[in-house]
Write a protein that holds these residues in place. Sequence first.
Motif, PDB file in Angstrom:
ATOM      1  N   LEU A  52       0.842  -1.210   0.000  1.00  0.00           N
ATOM      2  CA  LEU A  52       0.000   0.000   0.000  1.00  0.00           C
ATOM      3  C   LEU A  52       0.866   1.245   0.000  1.00  0.00           C
ATOM      4  O   LEU A  52       0.633   2.178  -0.769  1.00  0.00           O
ATOM      5  N   GLU A  53       1.896   1.265   0.855  1.00  0.00           N
ATOM      6  CA  GLU A  53       2.755   2.435   0.946  1.00  0.00           C
ATOM      7  C   GLU A  53       3.604   2.631  -0.300  1.00  0.00           C
ATOM      8  O   GLU A  53       3.832   3.741  -0.743  1.00  0.00           O
ATOM      9  N   GLN A  54       4.084   1.529  -0.888  1.00  0.00           N
ATOM     10  CA  GLN A  54       5.000   1.610  -2.018  1.00  0.00           C
ATOM     11  C   GLN A  54       4.306   1.875  -3.344  1.00  0.00           C
ATOM     12  O   GLN A  54       4.813   2.611  -4.178  1.00  0.00           O
ATOM     13  N   PHE A  55       3.145   1.260  -3.568  1.00  0.00           N
ATOM     14  CA  PHE A  55       2.551   1.269  -4.908  1.00  0.00           C
ATOM     15  C   PHE A  55       1.288   2.109  -5.054  1.00  0.00           C
ATOM     16  O   PHE A  55       0.896   2.439  -6.167  1.00  0.00           O
ATOM     17  N   PHE A  56       0.614   2.441  -3.952  1.00  0.00           N
ATOM     18  CA  PHE A  56      -0.700   3.080  -4.058  1.00  0.00           C
ATOM     19  C   PHE A  56      -0.731   4.487  -3.465  1.00  0.00           C
ATOM     20  O   PHE A  56      -0.041   4.786  -2.508  1.00  0.00           O
ATOM     21  N   ALA A  57      -1.584   5.322  -4.051  1.00  0.00           N
ATOM     22  CA  ALA A  57      -1.810   6.680  -3.539  1.00  0.00           C
ATOM     23  C   ALA A  57      -3.304   6.874  -3.334  1.00  0.00           C
ATOM     24  O   ALA A  57      -4.117   6.383  -4.111  1.00  0.00           O
ATOM     25  N   ALA A  58      -3.649   7.579  -2.286  1.00  0.00           N
ATOM     26  CA  ALA A  58      -5.064   7.845  -2.010  1.00  0.00           C
ATOM     27  C   ALA A  58      -5.587   8.920  -2.927  1.00  0.00           C
ATOM     28  O   ALA A  58      -4.863   9.732  -3.408  1.00  0.00           O
TER      29      ALA A  58
END
Length: 58
Positions: A52-58
Amino acid sequence: MKRIITLRKAHRGFDAETEFEQVTRYGSWHPAAAKLETTDSRYRIEVTRDELEQFFAA
C-alpha cells in the motif's frame, strides 16, 4: 463511501493509474493489510501494508 486508491506504477499485472476501492482493512494479525477491488468490480486483490505504501496513492 469507499476509499478510492490508485496505483502509482504497474504492480501485480495491473497498469499504473488503475483505480481500486478499499473493501476491507485488516488488523496487524493478517498477512494482508487490505482487500482492494477494481472500481469496475472485476478484480479483487489483497495487499500488504508495505505494498500500500510503495505502490498506491489515495
